[in-house]
Motif scaffolding. Sequence first.
Motif, mmCIF file in Angstrom:
data_model
loop_
_atom_site.group_PDB
_atom_site.id
_atom_site.type_symbol
_atom_site.label_atom_id
_atom_site.label_comp_id
_atom_site.label_asym_id
_atom_site.label_seq_id
_atom_site.Cartn_x
_atom_site.Cartn_y
_atom_site.Cartn_z
ATOM 1 N N PRO A 131 82.751 76.746 43.655
ATOM 2 C CA PRO A 131 82.678 78.202 43.768
ATOM 3 C C PRO A 131 81.551 78.594 44.728
ATOM 4 O O PRO A 131 80.469 78.008 44.698
ATOM 5 C CB PRO A 131 82.369 78.662 42.334
ATOM 6 C CG PRO A 131 81.747 77.480 41.667
ATOM 7 C CD PRO A 131 82.284 76.266 42.363
ATOM 8 N N LEU A 132 81.839 79.539 45.602
ATOM 9 C CA LEU A 132 80.854 80.000 46.579
ATOM 10 C C LEU A 132 80.170 81.283 46.143
ATOM 11 O O LEU A 132 79.210 81.721 46.798
ATOM 12 C CB LEU A 132 81.530 80.190 47.941
ATOM 13 C CG LEU A 132 82.197 78.947 48.530
ATOM 14 C CD1 LEU A 132 82.883 79.285 49.844
ATOM 15 C CD2 LEU A 132 81.193 77.815 48.708
ATOM 16 N N ASP A 133 80.667 81.892 45.066
ATOM 17 C CA ASP A 133 80.107 83.152 44.567
ATOM 18 C C ASP A 133 79.940 83.083 43.058
ATOM 19 O O ASP A 133 80.667 82.357 42.383
ATOM 20 C CB ASP A 133 81.066 84.327 44.867
ATOM 21 C CG ASP A 133 81.418 84.446 46.326
ATOM 22 O OD1 ASP A 133 80.494 84.627 47.138
ATOM 23 O OD2 ASP A 133 82.618 84.348 46.656
ATOM 24 N N ASP A 134 78.997 83.864 42.552
ATOM 25 C CA ASP A 134 78.942 84.118 41.118
ATOM 26 C C ASP A 134 80.043 85.129 40.819
ATOM 27 O O ASP A 134 80.354 85.981 41.652
ATOM 28 C CB ASP A 134 77.604 84.747 40.715
ATOM 29 C CG ASP A 134 76.423 83.801 40.846
ATOM 30 O OD1 ASP A 134 76.634 82.595 41.123
ATOM 31 O OD2 ASP A 134 75.289 84.265 40.667
ATOM 32 N N GLY A 135 80.627 85.040 39.638
ATOM 33 C CA GLY A 135 81.649 86.016 39.289
ATOM 34 C C GLY A 135 82.351 85.670 38.000
ATOM 35 O O GLY A 135 82.010 84.705 37.314
ATOM 36 N N VAL A 136 83.355 86.478 37.688
ATOM 37 C CA VAL A 136 84.154 86.320 36.476
ATOM 38 C C VAL A 136 85.614 86.290 36.871
ATOM 39 O O VAL A 136 86.064 87.077 37.709
ATOM 40 C CB VAL A 136 83.900 87.485 35.492
ATOM 41 C CG1 VAL A 136 84.840 87.410 34.303
ATOM 42 C CG2 VAL A 136 82.445 87.502 35.035
ATOM 43 N N LEU A 137 86.361 85.364 36.261
ATOM 44 C CA LEU A 137 87.811 85.337 36.396
ATOM 45 C C LEU A 137 88.402 85.524 35.017
ATOM 46 O O LEU A 137 87.934 84.922 34.049
ATOM 47 C CB LEU A 137 88.292 84.008 36.992
ATOM 48 C CG LEU A 137 87.907 83.731 38.430
ATOM 49 C CD1 LEU A 137 88.413 82.357 38.849
ATOM 50 C CD2 LEU A 137 88.442 84.808 39.367
ATOM 51 N N ARG A 138 89.422 86.367 34.934
ATOM 52 C CA ARG A 138 90.071 86.670 33.658
ATOM 53 C C ARG A 138 91.507 86.149 33.651
ATOM 54 O O ARG A 138 92.143 86.051 34.693
ATOM 55 C CB ARG A 138 90.063 88.170 33.408
ATOM 56 C CG ARG A 138 88.657 88.727 33.329
ATOM 57 C CD ARG A 138 88.605 90.191 32.954
ATOM 58 N NE ARG A 138 87.224 90.634 32.987
ATOM 59 C CZ ARG A 138 86.329 90.398 32.028
ATOM 60 N NH1 ARG A 138 86.681 89.711 30.963
ATOM 61 N NH2 ARG A 138 85.092 90.835 32.131
ATOM 62 N N LEU A 139 91.993 85.847 32.471
ATOM 63 C CA LEU A 139 93.364 85.413 32.293
ATOM 64 C C LEU A 139 94.302 86.537 32.715
ATOM 65 O O LEU A 139 94.072 87.700 32.395
ATOM 66 C CB LEU A 139 93.599 85.058 30.822
ATOM 67 C CG LEU A 139 94.948 84.484 30.453
ATOM 68 C CD1 LEU A 139 95.169 83.153 31.146
ATOM 69 C CD2 LEU A 139 95.022 84.299 28.950
ATOM 70 N N GLY A 140 95.332 86.199 33.452
ATOM 71 C CA GLY A 140 96.308 87.209 33.876
ATOM 72 C C GLY A 140 96.526 87.167 35.369
ATOM 73 O O GLY A 140 96.198 86.187 36.042
ATOM 74 N N LYS A 141 97.059 88.239 35.882
ATOM 75 C CA LYS A 141 97.370 88.311 37.316
ATOM 76 C C LYS A 141 96.101 88.269 38.147
ATOM 77 O O LYS A 141 95.072 88.820 37.759
ATOM 78 C CB LYS A 141 98.148 89.579 37.629
ATOM 79 C CG LYS A 141 99.533 89.547 37.049
ATOM 80 C CD LYS A 141 100.369 90.685 37.547
ATOM 81 C CE LYS A 141 101.764 90.547 36.960
ATOM 82 N NZ LYS A 141 102.736 91.353 37.656
ATOM 83 N N ALA A 142 96.235 87.614 39.299
ATOM 84 C CA ALA A 142 95.109 87.495 40.227
ATOM 85 C C ALA A 142 95.592 87.733 41.633
ATOM 86 O O ALA A 142 96.726 87.416 41.974
ATOM 87 C CB ALA A 142 94.485 86.101 40.120
ATOM 88 N N ALA A 143 94.712 88.297 42.447
ATOM 89 C CA ALA A 143 94.964 88.396 43.883
ATOM 90 C C ALA A 143 94.322 87.191 44.530
ATOM 91 O O ALA A 143 93.143 86.915 44.310
ATOM 92 C CB ALA A 143 94.369 89.684 44.429
ATOM 93 N N LEU A 144 95.115 86.452 45.313
ATOM 94 C CA LEU A 144 94.620 85.270 46.001
ATOM 95 C C LEU A 144 94.667 85.530 47.484
ATOM 96 O O LEU A 144 95.641 86.089 47.998
ATOM 97 C CB LEU A 144 95.487 84.062 45.655
ATOM 98 C CG LEU A 144 95.038 82.729 46.224
ATOM 99 C CD1 LEU A 144 95.336 81.606 45.245
ATOM 100 C CD2 LEU A 144 95.663 82.433 47.562
ATOM 101 N N ALA A 145 93.604 85.145 48.172
ATOM 102 C CA ALA A 145 93.576 85.310 49.628
ATOM 103 C C ALA A 145 92.942 84.074 50.247
ATOM 104 O O ALA A 145 91.995 83.518 49.696
ATOM 105 C CB ALA A 145 92.775 86.551 50.002
ATOM 106 N N ILE A 146 93.478 83.648 51.381
ATOM 107 C CA ILE A 146 92.861 82.590 52.170
ATOM 108 C C ILE A 146 91.827 83.287 53.043
ATOM 109 O O ILE A 146 92.135 84.271 53.721
ATOM 110 C CB ILE A 146 93.893 81.844 53.036
ATOM 111 C CG1 ILE A 146 94.973 81.221 52.162
ATOM 112 C CG2 ILE A 146 93.202 80.793 53.907
ATOM 113 C CD1 ILE A 146 94.493 80.165 51.196
ATOM 114 N N VAL A 147 90.600 82.779 53.040
ATOM 115 C CA VAL A 147 89.519 83.399 53.801
ATOM 116 C C VAL A 147 89.473 82.728 55.159
ATOM 117 O O VAL A 147 89.331 81.509 55.262
ATOM 118 C CB VAL A 147 88.178 83.229 53.059
ATOM 119 C CG1 VAL A 147 87.038 83.830 53.873
ATOM 120 C CG2 VAL A 147 88.256 83.862 51.670
#
Length: 149
Positions: A131-147
């Motif tokens: 991981p490159l960032d601190d953050g939170v991921l939640r169960l469910g739909k996610a937006a995914l993007a290639i940087v």
Amino acid sequence: MHAFEGRPSDGPRPDPEPVGRDHVRLRAGLGIVGDRFFNNPAHHNAAVTVIAAESLDPWPVDPLVARRNIVLRGFDVDALARGTVFSLDTGDGPVRFEVHRPASPCAWMDVVVAPGAFKALRGKGGKRCTPLDDGVLRLGKAALAIVIT
């Protein structure tokens, strides 16, 4: 998590069933807070494992048995090249990950998934990421993007 130690033919220790979470907290460069590999120097480039749910679809199993941290549906995780950066956002802001290497399956997959799963999952076991960032991921739909860098 099941304790996969010893020989697969002996089976896993009778530990509690793997535990799913409704969210995870990530720390840049360290991994998932509370995970057994969090801030483990040997795993800094492999702190988070990501797998495509479709890799496990041939078997009616809970994805937790594959021992991957993040399960995505609808995205070919195994097609990601080393060095690729992607982000996931489940509503609390994006968290970027850098792909490092494949998360190769082990012989335990024949025990906890199904006979033949070890061979069938070769090349489909997911990717090990940082991981490159601190953050939170939640169960469910996610937006995914290639940087794009």
